[in-house]
Write an enzyme that holds these catalytic residues in place. Structure first.
Site, PDB file in Angstrom:
ATOM      1  N   CYS A  89      26.381   8.689 115.398  1.00  0.00           N
ATOM      2  CA  CYS A  89      25.469   8.534 114.265  1.00  0.00           C
ATOM      3  C   CYS A  89      25.704   7.158 113.649  1.00  0.00           C
ATOM      4  O   CYS A  89      26.838   6.685 113.570  1.00  0.00           O
ATOM      5  CB  CYS A  89      25.716   9.630 113.233  1.00  0.00           C
ATOM      6  SG  CYS A  89      24.532   9.596 111.888  1.00  0.00           S
ATOM      7  N   ASN A 289      29.985   7.155 113.209  1.00  0.00           N
ATOM      8  CA  ASN A 289      30.721   8.375 113.616  1.00  0.00           C
ATOM      9  C   ASN A 289      31.080   8.194 115.083  1.00  0.00           C
ATOM     10  O   ASN A 289      30.281   8.552 115.959  1.00  0.00           O
ATOM     11  CB  ASN A 289      29.838   9.634 113.497  1.00  0.00           C
ATOM     12  CG  ASN A 289      29.744  10.188 112.107  1.00  0.00           C
ATOM     13  OD1 ASN A 289      30.366   9.691 111.185  1.00  0.00           O
ATOM     14  ND2 ASN A 289      28.975  11.247 111.940  1.00  0.00           N
ATOM     15  N   SER A 322      21.549   5.896  98.581  1.00  0.00           N
ATOM     16  CA  SER A 322      20.755   7.114  98.731  1.00  0.00           C
ATOM     17  C   SER A 322      19.279   6.722  98.777  1.00  0.00           C
ATOM     18  O   SER A 322      18.938   5.535  98.745  1.00  0.00           O
ATOM     19  CB  SER A 322      21.015   8.043  97.554  1.00  0.00           C
ATOM     20  OG  SER A 322      20.566   7.411  96.371  1.00  0.00           O
ATOM     21  N   MET A 323      18.392   7.732  98.802  1.00  0.00           N
ATOM     22  CA  MET A 323      16.966   7.438  98.944  1.00  0.00           C
ATOM     23  C   MET A 323      16.341   6.852  97.677  1.00  0.00           C
ATOM     24  O   MET A 323      15.146   6.554  97.665  1.00  0.00           O
ATOM     25  CB  MET A 323      16.194   8.677  99.410  1.00  0.00           C
ATOM     26  CG  MET A 323      16.204   9.842  98.474  1.00  0.00           C
ATOM     27  SD  MET A 323      15.571  11.358  99.253  1.00  0.00           S
ATOM     28  CE  MET A 323      13.836  10.990  99.435  1.00  0.00           C
ATOM     29  N   HIS A 344      30.567   3.769 105.123  1.00  0.00           N
ATOM     30  CA  HIS A 344      29.302   3.904 105.856  1.00  0.00           C
ATOM     31  C   HIS A 344      28.140   4.219 104.929  1.00  0.00           C
ATOM     32  O   HIS A 344      27.019   4.428 105.381  1.00  0.00           O
ATOM     33  CB  HIS A 344      29.416   4.975 106.942  1.00  0.00           C
ATOM     34  CG  HIS A 344      29.219   6.395 106.480  1.00  0.00           C
ATOM     35  ND1 HIS A 344      29.862   6.918 105.388  1.00  0.00           N
ATOM     36  CD2 HIS A 344      28.452   7.400 106.980  1.00  0.00           C
ATOM     37  CE1 HIS A 344      29.494   8.192 105.235  1.00  0.00           C
ATOM     38  NE2 HIS A 344      28.647   8.503 106.189  1.00  0.00           N
TER      39      HIS A 344
END
Length: 415
Positions: A89, A289, A322-323, A344
């Site tokens: 990821c 990841n 965040s969004m 990350h």
């Protein structure tokens, strides 16, 4: 838990001595750390295979077995659950020649074009065709799959159940949860495309299978672990080589998956934006990841970054917020104490369940004002307030990275 803080002359991190283990080095000044996350870090530090110390990034939070936001170096061994099930990821971003003023006044059609170009989400009842997978993969997805299929078939010869996964049909698809595609503006008004995804269903199947095998191995060999999810394979053991091959393949799939999605996003944007444009003026494609062999403090070790990004000196990385928050394109400073790593992202400060209990659709609408995105009940768990303050996270790792670009999203597509 028997721990005590050691005095540190380092400008940004603290060191915690762990009884019966290696030290913890924590880049968490000014950001909250759950006691459960600290316990997970302590558990990892007490494993006999862990080398030198464990590094915790400022976005550190509770995970399964291993803590998200941790860097765990291991000597002649790998912990499959530390890599996790979303193998490979990571993030991809590319800068374009477009400017803010080149974007259409209404961003709804751009978001719709991206959603049409890239499968995302999944069917909640798991009935019928998975709308998060391709029915018929496009040429670019099949071209990427062609470069991976021979090695995959070789892995499936030993692990035939992996064949019965969404593999080819997930190439170039987004997934769910915190995976996203964004159109962003940098501080100078340049348009960027950015996305976050991993190895999808096939990576999940690989991770799940080998985590089970590691646990079975530990039980059979009577290995006493502080947490059963920290079961590991040692070099020379029955499954070690198979895992190294499979996890390496899944990481290649993840990288290719992001590249195919980026092609699809750019193609979708060209259908909506009238002005011709070039892309990849600058581009970054990085895992957060994953595991790979590296040299640190004079030893050849396996470094597992679970929710952490490589930050070698001069290396570009991506730290998303965040969004509703800013994201950062960064350049690594190559700090050896963090095993040349950085965070990350912002890192969750509460569970998805808690976020859904605490916040409403109205809160989500207010928190994502100015962003063309979903604002419904199903994405409340991704509300910006469920994450740590990205500015505090960046301040805590000033000796790990320098900021190159600050991005703010104007379109966000969620699974």
């Amino acid at each position: 838990m028997n721990t005590h803080l050691l005095p540190s002359t380092a400008p940004h991190h603290d060191e915690i001595a762990i009884d019966g283990g290696v030290p913890l080095k924590m880049w968490t000044r000014g950001v909250p750390v759950e006691s459960e996350a600290l316990q997970q870090l302590t558990n990892a530090a007490r494993l006999p295979i862990v080398f030198h110390h464990v590094a915790a990034m400022p976005d550190v939070h509770l995970g399964i077995g291993a803590t998200v936001g941790s860097v765990i170096p291991t000597f002649k061994a790998i912990i499959p659950a530390a890599v996790g099930v979303d193998i490979g990821c990571g993030m991809m971003a590319c800068k374009t020649t477009l400017r803010a003023e080149d974007l259409p006044d209404s961003l709804g059609p751009l978001r719709a074009a991206i959603e049409k170009a890239v499968p995302h989400g999944r069917n909640p009842e798991r009935r019928g065709r998975d709308h998060g997978a391709w029915e018929t993969p496009p040429d670019e997805a099949d071209a990427a799959w062609a470069g991976l299929v021979d090695e995959f078939d070789a892995i499936c010869a030993d692990y035939p159940k992996l064949k019965n996964t969404n593999n080819r049909k997930h190439m170039g698809t987004l997934g769910t949860g915190n995976h996203f595609i964004e159109v962003c503006l940098d501080e100078a008004g340049a348009v960027w495309f950015m996305l976050h995804s991993g190895s999808r269903g096939v990576g999940n199947a690989i991770g799940t299978r080998f985590i089970e095998l590691a646990k079975e191995d530990a039980m059979r060999n009577d290995v006493h672990l502080p947490d059963k999810d920290l079961a590991y394979f040692e070099e020379g053991s029955q499954y070690f080589g198979d895992y190294v091959r499979a996890v390496g393949w899944a990481q290649k799939f993840a990288r290719a998956n992001r590249e195919v999605m980026m092609q699809r996003v750019i193609g979708a944007a060209r259908q909506v934006i009238a002005r011709p444009f070039e892309t990849h003026l600058e581009a970054v494609n990085c895992h957060h990841n994953y595991v790979q062999r590296e040299t640190h403090f004079g030893e050849d070790v396996f470094v597992t970054r679970k929710g952490a990004v490589s930050a070698k000196k001069g290396e570009l990385g991506i730290i998303p917020g965040s969004m509703g928050a800013r994201s950062y394109i960064v350049r690594g400073k190559g700090n050896p104490e963090s095993f040349e790593s950085c965070s990350h992202g912002a890192g969750r400060k509460m569970s998805r369940t808690k976020a859904k209990k605490l916040y409403t659709v109205a809160d989500q609408i207010a928190a994502t004002e100015g962003v063309e995105c979903r604002k419904d009940e199903a994405v409340i768990d991704e509300i910006p307030m469920a994450y740590k303050d990205i500015d505090a996270v960046m301040a805590a790792q000033g000796d790990l990275v320098e900021v190159v670009y600050v991005l703010k999203q104007v379109v966000c597509v969620k699974g």
